[in-house]
Write a protein that holds these residues in place. Structure first.
Motif, PDB file in Angstrom:
ATOM      1  N   SER A 169       0.313  -4.771  -5.955  1.00 48.22           N
ATOM      2  CA  SER A 169      -0.027  -3.376  -6.267  1.00 48.22           C
ATOM      3  C   SER A 169       1.175  -2.641  -6.846  1.00 48.22           C
ATOM      4  O   SER A 169       1.028  -1.789  -7.732  1.00 48.22           O
ATOM      5  CB  SER A 169      -0.548  -2.656  -5.027  1.00 48.22           C
ATOM      6  OG  SER A 169       0.393  -2.729  -3.971  1.00 48.22           O
ATOM      7  N   GLU A 170       2.364  -2.967  -6.374  1.00 45.04           N
ATOM      8  CA  GLU A 170       3.572  -2.303  -6.889  1.00 45.04           C
ATOM      9  C   GLU A 170       3.809  -2.681  -8.345  1.00 45.04           C
ATOM     10  O   GLU A 170       4.156  -1.848  -9.170  1.00 45.04           O
ATOM     11  CB  GLU A 170       4.785  -2.670  -6.035  1.00 45.04           C
ATOM     12  CG  GLU A 170       5.986  -1.789  -6.279  1.00 45.04           C
ATOM     13  CD  GLU A 170       5.740  -0.329  -5.915  1.00 45.04           C
ATOM     14  OE1 GLU A 170       6.146   0.543  -6.721  1.00 45.04           O
ATOM     15  OE2 GLU A 170       5.152  -0.046  -4.865  1.00 45.04           O
TER      16      GLU A 170
ATOM     17  N   ILE B 216      -7.787  13.221  -3.368  1.00 46.27           N
ATOM     18  CA  ILE B 216      -6.546  12.993  -4.110  1.00 46.27           C
ATOM     19  C   ILE B 216      -6.160  14.278  -4.824  1.00 46.27           C
ATOM     20  O   ILE B 216      -6.935  14.837  -5.603  1.00 46.27           O
ATOM     21  CB  ILE B 216      -6.723  11.830  -5.101  1.00 46.27           C
ATOM     22  CG1 ILE B 216      -6.973  10.545  -4.311  1.00 46.27           C
ATOM     23  CG2 ILE B 216      -5.501  11.691  -6.002  1.00 46.27           C
ATOM     24  CD1 ILE B 216      -7.339   9.358  -5.137  1.00 46.27           C
ATOM     25  N   THR B 217      -4.929  14.736  -4.534  1.00 34.68           N
ATOM     26  CA  THR B 217      -4.463  16.001  -5.113  1.00 34.68           C
ATOM     27  C   THR B 217      -3.323  15.825  -6.104  1.00 34.68           C
ATOM     28  O   THR B 217      -2.959  16.771  -6.788  1.00 34.68           O
ATOM     29  CB  THR B 217      -4.013  16.973  -3.996  1.00 34.68           C
ATOM     30  OG1 THR B 217      -2.982  16.334  -3.234  1.00 34.68           O
ATOM     31  CG2 THR B 217      -5.194  17.326  -3.085  1.00 34.68           C
TER      32      THR B 217
ATOM     33  N   ALA C 216      -0.882   7.164  -5.836  1.00 35.55           N
ATOM     34  CA  ALA C 216      -0.055   5.962  -5.860  1.00 35.55           C
ATOM     35  C   ALA C 216       0.295   5.512  -4.442  1.00 35.55           C
ATOM     36  O   ALA C 216       0.268   4.310  -4.137  1.00 35.55           O
ATOM     37  CB  ALA C 216       1.218   6.215  -6.675  1.00 35.55           C
ATOM     38  N   THR C 217       0.589   6.457  -3.555  1.00 30.29           N
ATOM     39  CA  THR C 217       0.907   6.121  -2.165  1.00 30.29           C
ATOM     40  C   THR C 217      -0.302   5.504  -1.464  1.00 30.29           C
ATOM     41  O   THR C 217      -0.181   4.483  -0.781  1.00 30.29           O
ATOM     42  CB  THR C 217       1.387   7.375  -1.406  1.00 30.29           C
ATOM     43  OG1 THR C 217       2.580   7.852  -2.035  1.00 30.29           O
ATOM     44  CG2 THR C 217       1.667   7.069   0.052  1.00 30.29           C
TER      45      THR C 217
ATOM     46  N   GLN D  28      -3.122   0.815   0.642  1.00 29.87           N
ATOM     47  CA  GLN D  28      -4.367   0.050   0.686  1.00 29.87           C
ATOM     48  C   GLN D  28      -4.137  -1.426   0.356  1.00 29.87           C
ATOM     49  O   GLN D  28      -4.748  -2.309   0.934  1.00 29.87           O
ATOM     50  CB  GLN D  28      -5.395   0.647  -0.283  1.00 29.87           C
ATOM     51  CG  GLN D  28      -6.704  -0.081  -0.353  1.00 29.87           C
ATOM     52  CD  GLN D  28      -7.520  -0.008   0.943  1.00 29.87           C
ATOM     53  OE1 GLN D  28      -7.339   0.896   1.742  1.00 29.87           O
ATOM     54  NE2 GLN D  28      -8.397  -0.970   1.139  1.00 29.87           N
ATOM     55  N   TYR D  29      -3.235  -1.678  -0.579  1.00 26.85           N
ATOM     56  CA  TYR D  29      -3.027  -3.050  -1.053  1.00 26.85           C
ATOM     57  C   TYR D  29      -1.641  -3.580  -0.702  1.00 26.85           C
ATOM     58  O   TYR D  29      -1.080  -4.392  -1.429  1.00 26.85           O
ATOM     59  CB  TYR D  29      -3.314  -3.126  -2.556  1.00 26.85           C
ATOM     60  CG  TYR D  29      -4.769  -2.812  -2.801  1.00 26.85           C
ATOM     61  CD1 TYR D  29      -5.748  -3.725  -2.441  1.00 26.85           C
ATOM     62  CD2 TYR D  29      -5.168  -1.585  -3.303  1.00 26.85           C
ATOM     63  CE1 TYR D  29      -7.090  -3.429  -2.596  1.00 26.85           C
ATOM     64  CE2 TYR D  29      -6.513  -1.284  -3.467  1.00 26.85           C
ATOM     65  CZ  TYR D  29      -7.465  -2.217  -3.107  1.00 26.85           C
ATOM     66  OH  TYR D  29      -8.787  -1.921  -3.249  1.00 26.85           O
ATOM     67  N   LEU D  30      -1.136  -3.155   0.436  1.00 33.62           N
ATOM     68  CA  LEU D  30       0.180  -3.591   0.909  1.00 33.62           C
ATOM     69  C   LEU D  30       0.245  -5.105   1.067  1.00 33.62           C
ATOM     70  O   LEU D  30       1.277  -5.721   0.789  1.00 33.62           O
ATOM     71  CB  LEU D  30       0.513  -2.900   2.233  1.00 33.62           C
ATOM     72  CG  LEU D  30       1.908  -3.093   2.777  1.00 33.62           C
ATOM     73  CD1 LEU D  30       2.933  -2.559   1.776  1.00 33.62           C
ATOM     74  CD2 LEU D  30       2.068  -2.378   4.101  1.00 33.62           C
ATOM     75  N   VAL D  31      -0.864  -5.716   1.475  1.00 36.16           N
ATOM     76  CA  VAL D  31      -0.865  -7.179   1.674  1.00 36.16           C
ATOM     77  C   VAL D  31      -0.690  -7.925   0.357  1.00 36.16           C
ATOM     78  O   VAL D  31      -0.321  -9.101   0.366  1.00 36.16           O
ATOM     79  CB  VAL D  31      -2.148  -7.669   2.381  1.00 36.16           C
ATOM     80  CG1 VAL D  31      -2.249  -7.103   3.775  1.00 36.16           C
ATOM     81  CG2 VAL D  31      -3.375  -7.343   1.564  1.00 36.16           C
ATOM     82  N   ASN D  32      -0.929  -7.269  -0.781  1.00 32.96           N
ATOM     83  CA  ASN D  32      -0.770  -7.910  -2.080  1.00 32.96           C
ATOM     84  C   ASN D  32       0.679  -7.886  -2.551  1.00 32.96           C
ATOM     85  O   ASN D  32       1.000  -8.502  -3.559  1.00 32.96           O
ATOM     86  CB  ASN D  32      -1.625  -7.211  -3.139  1.00 32.96           C
ATOM     87  CG  ASN D  32      -3.091  -7.367  -2.879  1.00 32.96           C
ATOM     88  OD1 ASN D  32      -3.535  -7.337  -1.744  1.00 32.96           O
ATOM     89  ND2 ASN D  32      -3.874  -7.516  -3.925  1.00 32.96           N
TER      90      ASN D  32
END
Length: 149
Positions: free
Chosen positions: A20-21, A65-66, A72-73, A78-82
């Motif tokens: 994700s990064e 989302i504002t 992005a955070t 959400q996809y930290l495991v990726n």
């Protein structure tokens, strides 16, 4: 807010398989060329999502989302495991020349790994490079020079 008509948008898609990064970095690099406001960045990032990633986005509460930074955070979380595992300098010792691979191709692949790993110990880099070479006259001559020095 409508997107500018000159905005082509990023040429990538996130399907939960890639880091994700890395996706965000590629997205932001492409978006720097078009400019735009926070809302444009949010809409364009949304357009890069597909499959389960798009379903995740759609499941977020309305007006949740504002800002792009918040989006992005949330996306990173959400996809930290990726996230690709952190590579360490000594990982370069696992890098080997393929059977039949030219020295030039091996050197190019090795150089790409160095950029990713950012090792600073020159002697370690040389040792790892020589260690990864297939046996042969060239690697043997390098070993002799390396061991004499």
């Amino acid at each position: 807010m409508n997107l500018p008509t000159t905005c082509l948008g990023p040429k990538l898609s996130f399907t939960r398989v890639v880091d994700s990064e890395a996706h965000l970095t590629t997205f932001q690099t492409q978006m720097m060329l078009t400019g735009g406001f926070d809302a444009v960045y949010c809409k364009m990032l949304m357009s890069t999502l597909s499959g389960a990633a798009l379903e995740w986005f759609i499941s977020l509460p309305d007006e949740h989302i504002t800002s792009f930074d918040q989006f992005a955070t949330l996306f990173r979380e959400q996809y930290l495991v990726n996230k690709a595992p952190v590579r360490l300098s000594y990982d370069v010792f696992d890098f080997m020349q393929y059977q039949g691979e030219s020295m030039k191709d091996y050197l190019n692949r090795f150089a790409i790994q160095l950029v990713r790993l950012k090792p600073t110990d020159e002697a370690m880099i040389v040792h790892a490079f020589v260690k990864g070479m297939l046996p042969g006259p060239f690697s043997e001559s390098l070993l002799r020079v390396y061991l004499i020095a």
